[in-house]
Scaffold this active site. Sequence first.
Site, PDB file in Angstrom:
ATOM      1  N   GLU A 119     -36.957 -45.402   7.497  1.00  0.00           N
ATOM      2  CA  GLU A 119     -37.540 -45.698   8.816  1.00  0.00           C
ATOM      3  C   GLU A 119     -36.963 -44.990  10.231  1.00  0.00           C
ATOM      4  OE1 GLU A 119     -38.300 -46.603   6.135  1.00  0.00           O
ATOM      5  OE2 GLU A 119     -40.164 -47.387   5.688  1.00  0.00           O
ATOM      6  N   HIS A 174     -48.798 -55.260   3.458  1.00  0.00           N
ATOM      7  CA  HIS A 174     -49.877 -53.868   2.857  1.00  0.00           C
ATOM      8  C   HIS A 174     -51.236 -55.571   3.897  1.00  0.00           C
ATOM      9  CE1 HIS A 174     -47.714 -52.559   0.417  1.00  0.00           C
ATOM     10  NE2 HIS A 174     -47.574 -51.685   1.132  1.00  0.00           N
ATOM     11  N   ASP A 215     -46.627 -52.466   8.311  1.00  0.00           N
ATOM     12  CA  ASP A 215     -45.495 -53.757   7.910  1.00  0.00           C
ATOM     13  C   ASP A 215     -44.023 -53.318   7.707  1.00  0.00           C
ATOM     14  OD1 ASP A 215     -46.976 -56.360   6.348  1.00  0.00           O
ATOM     15  OD2 ASP A 215     -48.128 -54.013   6.788  1.00  0.00           O
ATOM     16  N   TYR A 216     -43.999 -52.219   7.694  1.00  0.00           N
ATOM     17  CA  TYR A 216     -42.447 -51.595   7.562  1.00  0.00           C
ATOM     18  C   TYR A 216     -41.948 -50.468   8.947  1.00  0.00           C
ATOM     19  CZ  TYR A 216     -44.445 -51.883   2.643  1.00  0.00           C
ATOM     20  OH  TYR A 216     -44.621 -52.254   1.439  1.00  0.00           O
ATOM     21  N   ILE A 217     -42.624 -51.309  10.025  1.00  0.00           N
ATOM     22  CA  ILE A 217     -42.384 -50.736  10.946  1.00  0.00           C
ATOM     23  C   ILE A 217     -40.300 -51.530  11.369  1.00  0.00           C
ATOM     24  CG2 ILE A 217     -43.724 -51.995  12.714  1.00  0.00           C
ATOM     25  CD1 ILE A 217     -43.730 -49.329  13.988  1.00  0.00           C
ATOM     26  N   GLN A 233     -45.037 -45.393   7.167  1.00  0.00           N
ATOM     27  CA  GLN A 233     -46.378 -45.046   6.359  1.00  0.00           C
ATOM     28  C   GLN A 233     -46.783 -46.957   6.538  1.00  0.00           C
ATOM     29  OE1 GLN A 233     -45.243 -44.923   1.763  1.00  0.00           O
ATOM     30  NE2 GLN A 233     -45.649 -42.649   2.266  1.00  0.00           N
ATOM     31  N   GLU A 242     -43.083 -40.527   5.348  1.00  0.00           N
ATOM     32  CA  GLU A 242     -42.874 -40.494   3.656  1.00  0.00           C
ATOM     33  C   GLU A 242     -43.756 -39.744   3.287  1.00  0.00           C
ATOM     34  OE1 GLU A 242     -42.060 -44.407   3.439  1.00  0.00           O
ATOM     35  OE2 GLU A 242     -40.042 -44.204   5.144  1.00  0.00           O
TER      36      GLU A 242
END
Length: 815
Positions: free
Chosen positions: A537, A604, A562-564, A559, A506
């Site tokens: 993701e 974050h 935390d979004y993994i 990105q 992204e």
Amino acid sequence: MTTMSLDAPVPDPPVPTAGGSQNPSLTGEEMLHDYHLCCLSRALSVIARREVHGGRAKFGIFGDGKEVAQVAQAHAFRPGDWRAGYYRGQTLMLALGLLKPAAYFAQLYGHTDVDADPNSGGRAMLGHYSSRILDAAGRFLPQTGGPNSSADLSPTAGQMPRLVGLALASRMHRHLPELKGMDAFSHGGDEVAFGAIGNASCAEGLFWEAINAIGVLRSPAVISIWDDGYGISVPNDLQVLGGDLSALLQGFCRQPDGVGFNLYRVPGWDYAQLFATYQQAAAAARADHTPALVHVIEMTQPQGHSTSGSHERYKPPERLAFERDYDPIGRMRNWLLAQGVATAAGLDAIETEAAAQAQRERDAAWARYTAGPRRQAQELAALLDAAGDETPGPAPLRQMAAELRESEAPTRKQLLETAHAALLHLRQAAESVRGPLIAWQEAIRARHRTRYRTHLYSEGEESPLRVAPAPPLYAADAPEVRGFEVLQANFDALLGRDARVCLFGEDVGRLGDVNRGTAGLQEKYGDLRVADTGIREATIAGQAVGLALRGLRPIAEIQYLDYILYALPTLADDLACLRWRTAGGHKAPVIIRTRGHRLEGIWHAGSPLGSLIDLLRGMHLLVPRNMTQAAGFYNTLLAGDDPGIVVEVLNGYRLPERLPSNPGDYRTPLGVPETLRAGADVTLVTYGACCTIALEAAAQLAAVGIEVEVIDVRSLLPFDRHAQIGQSLAKTSRLVVLDEDMPGGASAYILQQVLEVQGGYRLLDSAPVTITGQGHRPAYGTDGDYFSKPNVQDVFEGLYKMLHEAQPARYPLFF
Ligand SMILES: Cc1ncc(C[n+]2csc(CCOP(=O)(O)OP(=O)(O)O)c2C)c(N)n1
Ligand SMILES: [Mg+2]
């Protein structure tokens, strides 16, 4: 076949008939060969079910009811094409020559010899197919000489993210002149990636995410939905809105400008229509990379879902009657007769021969599977007899030996339990009596470890653990730049020297990533090699897996750390266990780039490394403290053939670092900590953003006379391969672990490694201490951070108290 366009209403399912479709452009002989394959595949399913019910195997899930579609589909494959399917794919695998009937049974039994079960070396249950794509040394074999199958997994729809990359690789090979010459992987991007998924699994988000991505990327995937109306017991109307996938998929239909899928809907019992559909779908995918969705309806499950349960319990009688009537093999038989391709007697003979062949293959596989353990049972029985001759009260040993000799298919578990029971009985016997048994037990255990424990990571020449480290070099006048510029220079060097390298995620392309580590690189290398992706993701990870399987070297960006979590289904279930679950048959050297640790607020500032350590065994998990270290890890991973994750420090992009003069060439070693400050009083072990905190606290502690040795572990998987931390403890006798993960997270892992694996507990004079983040998620703002994550004061006080306990007079409590 029904080809649909946006303005055409979804047609009703065609009224089933016994025939009527045109002859496919195949010879009679080819059609009869297909019929034979269908019958053989069915016989395998039937026998395999019997094996489970007879107790010779533990679980079975079969491809019955899906045979005809798959023999028809197989004709559309060309050398170099790929399969990404699921547990119903046995007939396609047989038809492609990628599965031998004996190997089918070997997997059913759990045979650990990869020659017997090349799909998984006994590690996966039946229905997890793959073709071996590596040689014995772990190097890629040529892929363009025949069809290839990626490795199935159990989580429904889990095969879909990888399909994105398998298909996209063709696009890259076709459009990137710098990839010309990779003939072992592609012929000008002509390869089609064939996906398959069950109807109910289309309720999964991964399905929709993947087909959307494939559509956006205009990549040549031909995706079949095997629709048998059910997902175990739950029917279609509870799976997908309106119960009709063709209707739902209308929005994906190809537009006049060429974007979108060719959509087809075809009954799973209509051999001729299926053949024509796949010919057309694959031809378009190959020619101009138009993807296709083939909704194969009216499929059946003659034996129900799997061996655990019977479908008579939940399917209404009409449905069961329909399934009997529309059994695809019966329909194909009728059609062959109606077309005059064969006589009834001829088809009878094929059926009989296929059933006999399946039985012969089963017998051979069983004999081969049981031979080793039976021989070992005889060996053990002989040892027990010999021990019995030397012992008073040999009756229990004689009994055990007799049972071993009678056992038709002993398991290693049974053998080792017997050896243990015998040794217990002999515990007072002389060493000379027990010795041979102990030696035998050790030999079996050692072989067992190989059977199940190898191939978690690369074991070949290309292992990143064998990559020679190299330091960053600096010109005398090396400028201090911001951290992101170190990364940017390094990525530039990598892209410039190796055409296989591509970066995507992204905002990675046009913007040059949210922290500018890839700034300007899309302009320089084009939008296929430095690419923006949608916010997706799981399929970013899958895109990387598919590309890596096809010889490219993707660096895929998630990105924020935390979004993994959205990518974990693919990272954990597909990528991390890929080499292991194929017993060394596959690898996907993917690099995941992400950024994490403390920044702001719940989403974050997470640092869930403990969870990742658990879920991502099979990947290298790297936590550099600055961008030079991070770049060095990228270079090491690229020189090796294992997958890895690099977690860059979120608040480090603008901090000053000197610019190395050898971008692309310096390599940070895996599993080698770095001592950042020497000290004799306490060993403080940490990583990532906490290194700064640790160094600040160490400076304050030095002011009161406490000398702290600060060690940056740098790499969590692998961890401190040469026990450097243990050596530090030999000097300090005190251990503190500083970690911004939650209590008992990564810090517990570090303690296990240092205290247990390295034996560090023997060196300690004080109880080990962990200083970690709080058990809640990190709160927002400066104070939120201060009270959620470990801060300099926490570290100061934690270490000071430790020294106070040891020497209260010298270190009085003052806070
Ligand atoms: C993520 C996940 N959830 C649940 C399961 C358990 N499960 C295995 S197969 C299956 C049904 C799948 O149905 P469908 O996609 O229609 O495939 P079919 O078996 O009918 O061919 C379920 C729920 C699973 N394997 N993975
Ligand atoms: Mg189904």
